[in-house]
Design a protein around this motif. Structure first.
Motif, mmCIF file in Angstrom:
data_model
loop_
_atom_site.group_PDB
_atom_site.id
_atom_site.type_symbol
_atom_site.label_atom_id
_atom_site.label_comp_id
_atom_site.label_asym_id
_atom_site.label_seq_id
_atom_site.Cartn_x
_atom_site.Cartn_y
_atom_site.Cartn_z
ATOM 1 N N LEU A 168 84.455 10.265 32.779
ATOM 2 C CA LEU A 168 84.831 11.380 33.649
ATOM 3 C C LEU A 168 83.595 12.163 34.092
ATOM 4 O O LEU A 168 83.495 12.589 35.244
ATOM 5 C CB LEU A 168 85.816 12.311 32.927
ATOM 6 C CG LEU A 168 87.167 11.696 32.529
ATOM 7 C CD1 LEU A 168 88.077 12.768 31.949
ATOM 8 C CD2 LEU A 168 87.835 11.021 33.711
ATOM 9 N N PHE A 169 82.666 12.373 33.161
ATOM 10 C CA PHE A 169 81.426 13.063 33.529
ATOM 11 C C PHE A 169 80.692 12.281 34.618
ATOM 12 O O PHE A 169 80.167 12.865 35.572
ATOM 13 C CB PHE A 169 80.516 13.216 32.312
ATOM 14 C CG PHE A 169 81.081 14.079 31.220
ATOM 15 C CD1 PHE A 169 81.929 15.131 31.501
ATOM 16 C CD2 PHE A 169 80.761 13.838 29.890
ATOM 17 C CE1 PHE A 169 82.458 15.927 30.495
ATOM 18 C CE2 PHE A 169 81.278 14.625 28.876
ATOM 19 C CZ PHE A 169 82.126 15.674 29.173
ATOM 20 N N ALA A 170 80.640 10.954 34.471
ATOM 21 C CA ALA A 170 79.943 10.129 35.456
ATOM 22 C C ALA A 170 80.668 10.152 36.799
ATOM 23 O O ALA A 170 80.035 10.197 37.860
ATOM 24 C CB ALA A 170 79.822 8.696 34.943
ATOM 25 N N TRP A 171 82.007 10.128 36.766
ATOM 26 C CA TRP A 171 82.778 10.122 38.009
ATOM 27 C C TRP A 171 82.597 11.414 38.787
ATOM 28 O O TRP A 171 82.580 11.409 40.038
ATOM 29 C CB TRP A 171 84.264 9.932 37.690
ATOM 30 C CG TRP A 171 85.133 9.862 38.915
ATOM 31 C CD1 TRP A 171 85.497 8.737 39.591
ATOM 32 C CD2 TRP A 171 85.736 10.959 39.609
ATOM 33 N NE1 TRP A 171 86.290 9.062 40.665
ATOM 34 C CE2 TRP A 171 86.449 10.428 40.694
ATOM 35 C CE3 TRP A 171 85.741 12.337 39.416
ATOM 36 C CZ2 TRP A 171 87.159 11.213 41.589
ATOM 37 C CZ3 TRP A 171 86.445 13.144 40.312
ATOM 38 C CH2 TRP A 171 87.152 12.589 41.376
ATOM 39 N N ALA A 172 82.467 12.528 38.092
ATOM 40 C CA ALA A 172 82.368 13.834 38.760
ATOM 41 C C ALA A 172 81.136 13.931 39.651
ATOM 42 O O ALA A 172 81.144 14.630 40.672
ATOM 43 C CB ALA A 172 82.348 14.949 37.716
ATOM 44 N N GLY A 173 80.070 13.235 39.299
ATOM 45 C CA GLY A 173 78.876 13.255 40.133
ATOM 46 C C GLY A 173 78.041 14.510 39.922
ATOM 47 O O GLY A 173 77.815 14.922 38.799
ATOM 48 N N PHE A 174 77.586 15.133 40.995
ATOM 49 C CA PHE A 174 76.707 16.302 41.020
ATOM 50 C C PHE A 174 75.273 15.908 40.661
ATOM 51 O O PHE A 174 75.000 14.811 40.170
ATOM 52 C CB PHE A 174 77.215 17.401 40.087
ATOM 53 C CG PHE A 174 78.489 18.059 40.545
ATOM 54 C CD1 PHE A 174 78.463 19.110 41.451
ATOM 55 C CD2 PHE A 174 79.724 17.626 40.067
ATOM 56 C CE1 PHE A 174 79.642 19.720 41.865
ATOM 57 C CE2 PHE A 174 80.902 18.225 40.474
ATOM 58 C CZ PHE A 174 80.863 19.277 41.380
ATOM 59 N N LYS A 175 74.383 16.842 40.897
ATOM 60 C CA LYS A 175 72.959 16.612 40.626
ATOM 61 C C LYS A 175 72.727 16.596 39.125
ATOM 62 O O LYS A 175 73.094 17.541 38.420
ATOM 63 C CB LYS A 175 72.123 17.712 41.286
ATOM 64 C CG LYS A 175 70.620 17.499 41.134
ATOM 65 C CD LYS A 175 69.838 18.588 41.845
ATOM 66 C CE LYS A 175 68.333 18.363 41.682
ATOM 67 N NZ LYS A 175 67.540 19.428 42.361
ATOM 68 N N SER A 176 72.102 15.522 38.643
ATOM 69 C CA SER A 176 71.947 15.336 37.203
ATOM 70 C C SER A 176 70.484 15.151 36.834
ATOM 71 O O SER A 176 69.659 14.740 37.655
ATOM 72 C CB SER A 176 72.751 14.114 36.732
ATOM 73 O OG SER A 176 74.119 14.240 37.053
ATOM 74 N N ALA A 177 70.191 15.457 35.580
ATOM 75 C CA ALA A 177 68.856 15.245 35.028
ATOM 76 C C ALA A 177 69.014 14.915 33.552
ATOM 77 O O ALA A 177 70.029 15.222 32.927
ATOM 78 C CB ALA A 177 67.981 16.476 35.218
ATOM 79 N N ALA A 178 67.990 14.291 32.993
ATOM 80 C CA ALA A 178 68.018 13.872 31.593
ATOM 81 C C ALA A 178 67.018 14.669 30.777
ATOM 82 O O ALA A 178 65.985 15.107 31.287
ATOM 83 C CB ALA A 178 67.722 12.386 31.475
ATOM 84 N N VAL A 179 67.351 14.854 29.502
ATOM 85 C CA VAL A 179 66.438 15.453 28.525
ATOM 86 C C VAL A 179 66.382 14.519 27.332
ATOM 87 O O VAL A 179 67.414 14.218 26.716
ATOM 88 C CB VAL A 179 66.905 16.854 28.091
ATOM 89 C CG1 VAL A 179 66.048 17.357 26.933
ATOM 90 C CG2 VAL A 179 66.842 17.833 29.249
ATOM 91 N N LEU A 180 65.205 14.043 27.003
ATOM 92 C CA LEU A 180 65.039 13.177 25.831
ATOM 93 C C LEU A 180 65.039 14.003 24.552
ATOM 94 O O LEU A 180 64.516 15.123 24.530
ATOM 95 C CB LEU A 180 63.736 12.385 25.931
ATOM 96 C CG LEU A 180 63.685 11.241 26.944
ATOM 97 C CD1 LEU A 180 62.280 10.666 27.012
ATOM 98 C CD2 LEU A 180 64.686 10.150 26.616
#
Length: 316
Positions: free
Chosen positions: A187-199
């Motif tokens: 569901l999080f992936a389907w919602a989309g929006f601008k995303s970023a990662a934190v290791l």
């Protein structure tokens, strides 16, 4: 509901030992943040049908600190439903689901907030190691992420769990989704929006024991695949067509051989292999179809995703 800057959503089940340790570590970290969230945050525990004193510990924590709230479900509905309940009740302009075992370190909250302030709507944590997991779990996790992303158009970042920051707009989109068979990462992936990662470095669990086992992980994986893709259904159409073409070709071969060489008595072994092979394919395809039909049944019942028994803390 009066909004706060940050909501931590913590699903718990039989975690009476871990809650106090979690609060003792997390609250000082939040209070020292160089961010408005340090002045306006809440920690929302969702008790997913615990059989120990988890609910009492949450009540005591709320009595000591009003920023701690709780939601008690009437029984164990599963982590995905508990997480959905937390998102429904969270008041934060930003919401971070995380586990009480602190394997996802709360120190990562600061860089998540920084990326959110810079304009990202979703900031997901990515584990730079999986040493805390057993070898079979690491191998099956890698296999699942690859399979899911190959089958589904909604790609899940590899080695990213539920630990992530969600902007209020993303939370509202998740809340609007009516399905009962929920796979939150999908569901999080389907919602989309601008995303970023934190290791971040995943730590060892120091308090309590995990409530997941391999059967629950397998069930979650099946839910994830079937909720995100219809490719497993489509595969059987292709496979059935291939088998039909092979059967047609073999039938032509038999006719030609009979006309040229005469009639032969077919072998018992080859007949049994063909029958068992095709019978196995049919049963397997019925099983895949049954998984989807079972989920359709769950959806058409329109039962609530969860039932709240008790709320702890101000809901106004």
């Amino acid at each position: 509901m009066s909004a706060v800057e940050l909501s931590l959503v913590i699903p718990v089940k039989d975690e009476e030992e871990a809650i106090v340790a979690f609060l003792h570590r997390v609250i000082p970290i939040l209070e020292k943040l160089d961010d408005p969230a340090a002045r306006s945050f809440e920690i929302l525990f969702i008790d997913d049908g615990s059989s120990d004193s988890t609910l009492s510990v949450i009540r005591d924590a709320h009595a000591a600190d009003r920023r701690v709230r709780g939601l008690s479900l009437s029984r164990n509905f599963g982590k995905e439903a508990a997480l959905s309940a937390g998102l429904d009740c969270a008041r934060g302009l930003s919401v971070i689901p995380m586990d009480v075992d602190m394997q996802d370190p709360p120190e990562v909250i600061a860089p998540m907030l920084a990326k959110w302030r810079s304009g990202c709507d979703v900031v997901y944590g990515v584990r730079d190691n999986r040493e805390t997991d057993s070898l079979p779990k690491r191998l099956t996790a890698d296999l699942y992420y690859r399979a899911h992303n190959w089958l589904s158009s909604d790609k899940i970042p590899e080695h990213a769990g539920d630990f992530r920051l969600l902007d209020r707009r993303v939370v509202e989109v998740i809340k609007s989704m009516p399905e009962r068979n929920r796979f939150m990462k999908g569901l999080f992936a389907w919602a989309g929006f601008k995303s970023a990662a934190v290791l971040y470095h995943r730590e060892e669990r120091t308090v309590g024991t995990t409530k997941f086992n391999y059967w629950k992980l397998w069930t979650l994986a099946v839910d994830g695949i079937t909720s995100a893709s219809t490719v497993p259904l489509r595969v059987w159409s292709y496979l059935g067509g291939a088998v039909a073409l092979f059967a047609l070709g073999y039938a032509i071969f038999i006719v030609v051989r009979t006309l040229t060489s005469g009639i032969e008595v077919p072998g018992y072994a080859s007949m049994m292999v063909a029958v068992l092979f095709l019978g196995g394919l049919q049963l397997l395809s019925l099983g895949v179809l049954g998984e989807y039909v079972g989920r359709i049944l769950t959806e058409v019942k329109h039962r609530p995703l969860y039932v709240v028994r008790e709320t702890i803390g101000n809901q106004d």
